[in-house]
Design a protein around this motif. Sequence first.
Motif, short mmCIF file in Angstrom:
data_model
loop_
_atom_site.label_atom_id
_atom_site.label_comp_id
_atom_site.label_asym_id
_atom_site.label_seq_id
_atom_site.Cartn_x
_atom_site.Cartn_y
_atom_site.Cartn_z
N VAL A 47 6.96 -58.77 -121.40
CA VAL A 47 5.89 -58.63 -120.39
C VAL A 47 4.92 -59.81 -120.44
N ARG A 72 13.93 -54.18 -120.71
CA ARG A 72 14.82 -53.88 -119.59
C ARG A 72 16.25 -54.20 -120.03
N ALA A 73 17.19 -53.81 -119.20
CA ALA A 73 18.59 -54.08 -119.53
C ALA A 73 18.93 -55.51 -119.14
N PHE A 92 15.90 -49.61 -121.32
CA PHE A 92 15.79 -48.61 -120.26
C PHE A 92 16.32 -49.16 -118.93
N1 COA Z 1 16.83 -53.20 -116.37
C1 COA Z 1 17.35 -54.32 -115.83
N2 COA Z 1 16.76 -54.97 -114.81
C2 COA Z 1 15.62 -54.46 -114.32
C3 COA Z 1 15.04 -53.30 -114.83
C4 COA Z 1 15.71 -52.66 -115.88
N3 COA Z 1 15.19 -51.56 -116.42
N4 COA Z 1 13.91 -53.04 -114.15
C5 COA Z 1 13.77 -53.97 -113.24
N5 COA Z 1 14.80 -54.86 -113.33
C6 COA Z 1 15.03 -56.05 -112.56
C7 COA Z 1 14.74 -55.89 -111.10
O1 COA Z 1 15.84 -55.31 -110.43
C8 COA Z 1 14.50 -57.32 -110.68
O2 COA Z 1 15.74 -57.92 -110.51
P1 COA Z 1 15.97 -59.07 -109.40
O3 COA Z 1 15.05 -60.18 -109.80
O4 COA Z 1 17.40 -59.38 -109.52
O5 COA Z 1 15.58 -58.42 -108.10
C9 COA Z 1 13.88 -57.95 -111.92
O6 COA Z 1 14.10 -57.03 -112.99
C10 COA Z 1 12.41 -58.28 -111.85
O7 COA Z 1 11.70 -57.20 -111.39
P2 COA Z 1 10.33 -57.34 -110.57
O8 COA Z 1 9.88 -55.98 -110.22
O9 COA Z 1 10.50 -58.31 -109.48
O10 COA Z 1 9.31 -57.88 -111.61
P3 COA Z 1 8.79 -59.32 -112.04
O11 COA Z 1 9.88 -60.26 -112.36
O12 COA Z 1 7.78 -59.78 -111.07
O13 COA Z 1 8.08 -58.89 -113.39
C11 COA Z 1 7.82 -57.86 -115.53
C12 COA Z 1 8.76 -58.20 -114.40
C13 COA Z 1 8.57 -56.97 -116.52
C14 COA Z 1 7.36 -59.13 -116.22
C15 COA Z 1 6.55 -57.13 -114.96
O14 COA Z 1 6.93 -56.13 -114.04
C16 COA Z 1 5.72 -56.49 -116.03
O15 COA Z 1 5.02 -57.17 -116.74
N6 COA Z 1 5.82 -55.17 -116.17
C17 COA Z 1 5.09 -54.38 -117.16
C18 COA Z 1 6.01 -53.41 -117.86
C19 COA Z 1 6.52 -52.33 -116.97
O16 COA Z 1 6.52 -52.40 -115.77
N7 COA Z 1 6.96 -51.30 -117.64
C20 COA Z 1 7.55 -50.14 -117.06
C21 COA Z 1 8.31 -49.52 -118.17
S1 COA Z 1 8.90 -47.90 -117.87
#
Ligand code: COA
Length: 345
Positions: A47, A72-73, A92
């Motif tokens: 993150v 993430r996966a 997850f």
């Molecule tokens: N496993 C695999 N891939 C996943 C996923 C998972 N559990 N969840 C999301 N993705 C993929 C999405 O499909 C997307 O793929 P793409 O780029 O091919 O479309 C990619 O991850 C990025 O997702 P996006 O929503 O566009 O986020 P981002 O790149 O702008 O930011 C983080 C990603 C993780 C850095 C940001 O969302 C973050 O800091 N999140 C905080 C943690 C969080 O959300 N936690 C929830 C936990 S339950």
Amino acid sequence: MIQILDTTLREGEQTTSVSFNTNQKIKIAKLLDQFGIDFIEAGHPAVSQKIKEDVKTIVNLNLNANIIGHARATKEDIDAVLECGCKWIGIFMGLNDLSLEHKYHITREQAEKRFLDALNYAKENNLKVRCSLEDGSRTNFNDWINFAKKAEEIGVDRISVIDTVGAMTPLRIFEFIKKIKQEIKTELHVHCHNDFGMAVANSLTAYEAGVICIDTTINGLGERAGIASLSTICAALNVFYGIKKYDLTLLPEISKLIEQYTKIKVSARQPIIGENVFTHKGGLHSSAVLENPETYELISPEVVNQKRKIVLGNMVGKKVLRKLNHKLPEEEINKIFYELKTRQG
Ligand code: COA
Ligand code: ZN
């Protein structure tokens, strides 16, 4: 024996307005360790750089608790957890139709492949793996089981039953887990959200149905309405199932620390740790409690380092006043009694 995974440092930081600095995280992790917690979910290293550094710091504390990193996966997220030195990883991904269509925009086959590749990659890198089927409670049961069987073949160490939006009821989660256990041998975790106020009840029935580990946060922090609260779960495990492995006397200190760090006040009626939960007001109750606290307490306040209070207000009875001070003359008791009866509250 049941285990608790506390995710205050990961799920808790997903609470609106909450983030912990490094020293606060260290203090929280040490207290949880002292409490006897089994797992600390220390964060999701991909993150941010800060979270990655903090997870490393928590790993380097060398606590008794297992430290688990969230991912993430994806290879990048798993590499980030490896970089922190965690021995455990929670990977997850959601596999229900809603997530496939509106979150990932990929087919079920593509999603399953992505998830299985990630689980394989983590196992190849000698991590202990918890496989978390996000929003599992809203996933078609056959899809859930078919995927879990593939994860089991890879050799994941735990599979988590995730009620992401609090869609379960106690009976439903009980049946869900019983059905899973007919087909899956891998040990199960449970992660219950509190959108309908049932996170604790659902977690406990999940335990009755056979899960080995319950996810909690301190003061029930987490996305939206949060998840099951550490104090309620552990006190309930003690009272209802005789589980004595945690130091419940630390609960008020742990809760107050988080209240101070998050500036989110705990309700006076919050089970176990709220200010009023060992306070008796009704004259009939107070009088009986003064004779034997068990009449209105299922758990003694001393067990969780709290104090019993008797409130003297408009619900007072003369018997309470007599029991509190045997030497008070009857006219004095009458005077206090009538004066209190005119009070507000
Ligand atoms: N496993 C695999 N891939 C996943 C996923 C998972 N559990 N969840 C999301 N993705 C993929 C999405 O499909 C997307 O793929 P793409 O780029 O091919 O479309 C990619 O991850 C990025 O997702 P996006 O929503 O566009 O986020 P981002 O790149 O702008 O930011 C983080 C990603 C993780 C850095 C940001 O969302 C973050 O800091 N999140 C905080 C943690 C969080 O959300 N936690 C929830 C936990 S339950
Ligand atoms: Zn959650």
